[in-house]
Structure formats: C-alpha cells, structure tokens
Design an enzyme around this catalytic site. Structure first.
Site, PDB file in Angstrom:
ATOM      1  N   SER A 234       3.636  -4.701   0.596  1.00  0.00           N
ATOM      2  CA  SER A 234       2.597  -3.338  -0.596  1.00  0.00           C
ATOM      3  C   SER A 234       2.490  -3.791  -2.323  1.00  0.00           C
ATOM      4  O   SER A 234       3.209  -4.786  -3.032  1.00  0.00           O
ATOM      5  CB  SER A 234       3.929  -2.387  -1.157  1.00  0.00           C
ATOM      6  OG  SER A 234       3.270  -1.660  -1.889  1.00  0.00           O
TER       7      SER A 234
ATOM      8  N   LYS B 125       1.056   6.674   2.450  1.00  0.00           N
ATOM      9  CA  LYS B 125      -0.346   7.697   1.704  1.00  0.00           C
ATOM     10  C   LYS B 125      -0.347   8.297   1.438  1.00  0.00           C
ATOM     11  O   LYS B 125       1.119   8.917   1.087  1.00  0.00           O
ATOM     12  CB  LYS B 125      -1.601   6.430   2.446  1.00  0.00           C
ATOM     13  CG  LYS B 125      -1.198   5.172   2.898  1.00  0.00           C
ATOM     14  CD  LYS B 125      -1.288   4.285   1.816  1.00  0.00           C
ATOM     15  CE  LYS B 125      -1.081   2.732   1.952  1.00  0.00           C
ATOM     16  NZ  LYS B 125      -1.377   1.817   0.793  1.00  0.00           N
TER      17      LYS B 125
ATOM     18  N   GLN C  69       1.790  -2.748  -4.329  1.00  0.00           N
ATOM     19  CA  GLN C  69       1.580  -1.620  -5.690  1.00  0.00           C
ATOM     20  C   GLN C  69       3.357  -2.282  -5.746  1.00  0.00           C
ATOM     21  O   GLN C  69       3.520  -2.070  -7.321  1.00  0.00           O
ATOM     22  CB  GLN C  69       2.097  -0.199  -5.105  1.00  0.00           C
ATOM     23  CG  GLN C  69       0.865   0.473  -5.380  1.00  0.00           C
ATOM     24  CD  GLN C  69       0.054   1.578  -4.566  1.00  0.00           C
ATOM     25  OE1 GLN C  69       1.256   1.815  -4.406  1.00  0.00           O
ATOM     26  NE2 GLN C  69      -0.843   1.940  -5.064  1.00  0.00           N
TER      27      GLN C  69
ATOM     28  N   ARG D 278      -6.439  -2.778 -12.505  1.00  0.00           N
ATOM     29  CA  ARG D 278      -6.348  -3.289 -13.593  1.00  0.00           C
ATOM     30  C   ARG D 278      -6.394  -4.574 -14.670  1.00  0.00           C
ATOM     31  O   ARG D 278      -6.054  -4.598 -15.792  1.00  0.00           O
ATOM     32  CB  ARG D 278      -5.540  -4.716 -12.346  1.00  0.00           C
ATOM     33  CG  ARG D 278      -4.306  -4.907 -11.450  1.00  0.00           C
ATOM     34  CD  ARG D 278      -4.811  -4.889  -9.816  1.00  0.00           C
ATOM     35  NE  ARG D 278      -4.110  -5.098  -8.751  1.00  0.00           N
ATOM     36  CZ  ARG D 278      -3.812  -4.260  -8.257  1.00  0.00           C
ATOM     37  NH1 ARG D 278      -4.306  -2.849  -8.667  1.00  0.00           N
ATOM     38  NH2 ARG D 278      -2.982  -3.565  -7.695  1.00  0.00           N
TER      39      ARG D 278
ATOM     40  N   ARG E  50       5.350  11.647  -2.934  1.00  0.00           N
ATOM     41  CA  ARG E  50       5.100  10.023  -2.261  1.00  0.00           C
ATOM     42  C   ARG E  50       6.227   9.531  -2.802  1.00  0.00           C
ATOM     43  O   ARG E  50       7.228   9.197  -4.135  1.00  0.00           O
ATOM     44  CB  ARG E  50       3.920   9.558  -2.810  1.00  0.00           C
ATOM     45  CG  ARG E  50       2.827  10.075  -2.292  1.00  0.00           C
ATOM     46  CD  ARG E  50       1.507   9.046  -2.652  1.00  0.00           C
ATOM     47  NE  ARG E  50       1.178   7.669  -2.575  1.00  0.00           N
ATOM     48  CZ  ARG E  50       0.244   7.619  -2.343  1.00  0.00           C
ATOM     49  NH1 ARG E  50      -0.942   7.538  -3.067  1.00  0.00           N
ATOM     50  NH2 ARG E  50       0.478   6.168  -1.871  1.00  0.00           N
TER      51      ARG E  50
ATOM     52  N   GLY F  35      -1.390   6.940  -7.122  1.00  0.00           N
ATOM     53  CA  GLY F  35      -0.345   6.195  -6.506  1.00  0.00           C
ATOM     54  C   GLY F  35      -0.073   4.476  -7.361  1.00  0.00           C
ATOM     55  O   GLY F  35       0.434   3.936  -7.731  1.00  0.00           O
TER      56      GLY F  35
ATOM     57  N   LYS G  67     -11.348  -0.626  -7.021  1.00  0.00           N
ATOM     58  CA  LYS G  67     -10.423   0.617  -7.624  1.00  0.00           C
ATOM     59  C   LYS G  67      -9.654  -0.659  -7.799  1.00  0.00           C
ATOM     60  O   LYS G  67      -8.957   0.094  -9.282  1.00  0.00           O
ATOM     61  CB  LYS G  67     -10.466   2.082  -6.439  1.00  0.00           C
ATOM     62  CG  LYS G  67      -9.390   2.731  -7.131  1.00  0.00           C
ATOM     63  CD  LYS G  67      -9.437   4.577  -6.228  1.00  0.00           C
ATOM     64  CE  LYS G  67      -8.210   3.727  -4.661  1.00  0.00           C
ATOM     65  NZ  LYS G  67      -7.510   4.562  -4.654  1.00  0.00           N
TER      66      LYS G  67
ATOM     67  N   ASP H  22      -5.336   0.265   3.813  1.00  0.00           N
ATOM     68  CA  ASP H  22      -6.377   1.514   2.771  1.00  0.00           C
ATOM     69  C   ASP H  22      -7.615   1.742   3.982  1.00  0.00           C
ATOM     70  O   ASP H  22      -8.153   2.747   3.989  1.00  0.00           O
ATOM     71  CB  ASP H  22      -7.074   1.064   1.553  1.00  0.00           C
ATOM     72  CG  ASP H  22      -5.790   1.089   0.894  1.00  0.00           C
ATOM     73  OD1 ASP H  22      -5.065   1.661   1.100  1.00  0.00           O
ATOM     74  OD2 ASP H  22      -6.005   0.790  -0.415  1.00  0.00           O
TER      75      ASP H  22
END
Length: 431
Positions: free
Chosen positions: A167, A342, A169, A27, A122, A94, A22, A315
């Site tokens: 993180s 999460k 993200q 990306r 979130r 997210g 994922k 995860d």
C-alpha cells in the site's frame, strides 16, 4: 446531478487529455508545504480529494496561490506548520487522511482529522499502528481504526516496518513521519506499490535509499522547493482506454499520461487480454515517466490476474471488470482483497452491478470470476459513492443493449470533474 443515463453511441475517435495525476498532486502539496522556498505546480488536479489536501495545509498556515493554471506553494520548512484551529476535513480522500496522519505525527501540536460518511468507515489502523510504534499518540474510534483521528504530535523514533500489505498510503505515511524521526526509518512491502513518494522525496532533496520492495528515509533533512509538472492520471485514462477497446471502430490518442511502471498494470492486463495499446513519445518529466497512449478497439479474451500485477493496477480494477465483462471467456481476479477496503468494497460493488447488466460473476474473498457476454444488458447501476465505480459503469453503457442509468454520480468530482462532458463528447461523435 445525481444520476445519469448512458446510451450506446458512435465509435470513439480523436485525442483527449485527462486531468492531472491525483497521487502526484497530493504529494506536490504536502512536500511543497514543508520545503524551503516556493514550489510551483502545473497540471495540478483540482478534484475534491486534492482540494481537501490543499485546504488542510492552508489551515496550517501555508500560503497557496492558485490562478487556475499554476499553483504556488510557499513552503514553511520542515518545522514551520501551525496548529490548525479546527478539524481538518479530508472529505472522501483516504490518501489525504492517511498521509496527513503520518505528517502530523511529527508536528509539535494537536490536530484532528475527519472526513465524509464513507471515509469514516475506512480502516486507519494500518497507518496508526506503525506510527504508534514510532511514538506517535493517535486516538480514534474502534481503537484507532476509524476516523475522526486525534493526533498529538511530537518527537518520533525511527523504525523498520514490514507492511502486511502493499500500500502506497501506508508506505508514504511512514516515510513522511520518517522525515521527523531520529535516525533512519525503513518500510518493506510484500511487493512494490506505486513509488511516487520515493521519486518526489528524492526530487525535493530528501535523503533516501530504495531496496527490494522497500525504502529507507533519513530523518531531519530539510527539503527544497521544486517546479513540478503533473502528468495526466493513468487511473483516469483507464476509463477511456477501456471505452476505446470495447467500442467497435474506435481509435483514441490520450496525451501526456503518467506511465510510471508501478502504475501500468492496467496496460499490461489489457494487452494480455488482446488490447491494442501503444505508448508513443515516451519521456520523463519531473522524475516521472510520461507518454501518449494510442488505443484501438480490440477483441478481448479472458485472462487470470494475480500476484504482483495487482498492486500495479489496484485503482483500475473497476474499469478492468468492465473490459472482462465484454471479453470472450472468463477473467479471474485473485490476490485483490485490498479492493474491499477502497472507497467502497469494489469487489462486491462491481459484482452486484455487472450482474444487473446480465454478466455472470462469482465472488470470492480475494477476487472474482467474470464471464464475458456478447453484449451487456441495460439497467440501473449504483456507484455506492465511489467515483471509479460510477465512471466504470458509465463506460459499460457505451456498449450495452439498453441504457445504463448510474446513480449517485456526484462522487466523480473526487478525481475527474469533467468526465461526463468528455464522455458525452465522444459518445455522440461531437468534434
């Protein structure tokens, strides 16, 4: 299908392939869209999260052809995206929202990001704050912490940012913004989070340097189209790895799985618990380590999980919790407060559900203690709209004394659309 009842079945034997990664799929769309030329992607995950990313870039004028096997992304170059005429809906993703916030901060147009009821709860301040330091103008509910987010993009300044949490993200959002900044933008983390962005940036020709727990990106460098082969997602493989470990007389070979060392905390943890897990035919594809994973049923024991192992398995903790519930002794999880922000509060969600199945769980702010039982009980489990919670509890049903009914399972299509058909195939021993 809103709920499913899982009953114990036969041992798990054979081979399987899990859907594409994922993180890498997200990306590949993002960098392909802002590169020059046509990027092709094989193994792309067509789950709801990644399709939300695809829809967002189509709304910004990017042509993306998809024949079901090969994705062709007709890049618009670094400054070729168009202002979307409507709100960009990130669904439950997210990753889509946080990474797009970074990318859109550098565009010379206005955009709005929103999502479903879970995503709108979130925290987004973690990306809004550093992007604002770069000069981005971003408004949102709760002082910019909650979506919808309204972004007025433009010229950005390079910054050096010390992230308070590890993180990918946060790091990736700043890296994407850094492509549009004047100068060198750097991010340092407490410990290294998954490095798919660093690998793919380099593959597309970005100018970057990595250093201890950090990366520096030079702004203004054009990217060039690539051929991407997406490996299977180790986060999806995790459910079948745990299933094979806890189901007696099982032996599974999971083919073509990404084994990036920033993602293999799940393997290290399960091996430390006594799990028989072997990496076969290790190789590198599209700058990512790949292997086949051979798993045999094993007697597991409780361990302590903390420190730098945590971001490398962040995860996979719902699946690890199920393994811990079936292990001898107590498994202690610490330094994992990120699990509370999460798709749902995964510490609380797993604690509630494991207790329903007869497991003793002691919860703390940054983790939990799980004392394994000889056999899980049955009961009704709640996914809380979280795909990884739903799949983990379904795996628990394979070895429970009575059926486990999991409610609200439509969320599984976020990352693993064919999960239940695969699970049923192995649960019944069908060829």
């Amino acid at each position: 299908m809103n709920s499913i009842s899982i009953t114990p079945g036969s041992s798990l034997k054979g081979e399987l392939v899990v859907p594409g990664d994922k993180s890498i799929s997200h990306r590949s769309i993002m960098l392909g869209a802002i590169a020059n030329g046509v990027t092709t992607v094989r193994g792309f995950l067509r789950g709801e999260d990644n399709m939300a990313t695809m829809a967002a870039f189509r709304a910004m004028g990017v042509r993306i052809d998809d024949d079901g096997h090969l994705l062709s992304i007709h890049g618009r170059g670094l400054h070729g995206l168009e202002e979307p005429g409507d709100v960009l809906d990130c669904g439950n993703s997210g990753t889509s929202m946080r990474l797009l916030t970074g990318l859109l901060a550098g565009q010379n147009f206005f955009s709005v990001l929103s999502g479903d009821q879970y995503l709108r709860k979130r925290p987004m301040k973690r990306v809004v704050e550093p992007l604002s330091r770069m000069g981005a103008r971003i408004l949102g509910r709760a002082g910019g912490n909650l979506a919808p987010l309204a972004i007025s993009g433009g010229t950005l300044n390079a910054i050096g940012y010390e992230s308070p949490v590890s993180s990918a993200q946060i790091k990736s959002a700043i890296m994407l913004a850094g492509l549009y900044a004047d100068g060198d933008t750097s991010v340092r983390e407490p410990s290294l989070s998954r490095d798919h962005s660093e690998r793919m940036f380099a593959l597309f020709g970005a100018s970057l340097e990595t250093f201890h727990n950090g990366v520096t990106v030079k702004g203004g460098i054009e990217l060039h189209a690539q051929e991407i082969h997406v490996p299977g997602d180790i986060s999806s493989a995790a459910f079948f790895i745990v299933a094979a470990l806890i189901t007696p007389d099982s032996e599974l070979l999971i083919r073509n799985v990404g084994v990036n060392p920033t993602r293999t905390g799940i393997i290290d943890v399960l091996r430390s618990m006594g799990g028989s897990i072997e990496l076969v035919d290790e190789r590198e594809v599209s700058a990512e380590p790949v292997a086949d994973i051979l798993v045999r049923s094993s007697r597991l024991k409780g361990v302590r999980i903390e420190g730098q192992t945590v971001p490398r398995a962040i995860d996979e903790f719902p699946a690890i919790c199920v393994a811990a519930a079936c292990a001898e002794g107590t498994t202690s999880i610490r330094d994992a407060r990120e699990l509370r922000v999460k798709e749902t509060d995964r510490i609380s969600a797993m604690a509630v559900n494991l207790r329903t199945l007869g497991v003793t769980v002691d919860e703390c702010d940054e983790g939990m203690d799980i004392t394994g039982v000889e056999r899980l009980g049955g009961g009704v489990a709640e996914s809380f709209g979280d795909h990884r919670i739903a799949m983990s509890l379904s795996v628990a049903g394979l070895v429970s004394a009575d059926a486990v009914r999991v409610n609200d399972i439509d969320c599984v299509s976020t990352s693993f659309p064919n999960f239940f058909s695969l699970l049923e195939r192995f649960r019944t021993g069908a060829p």
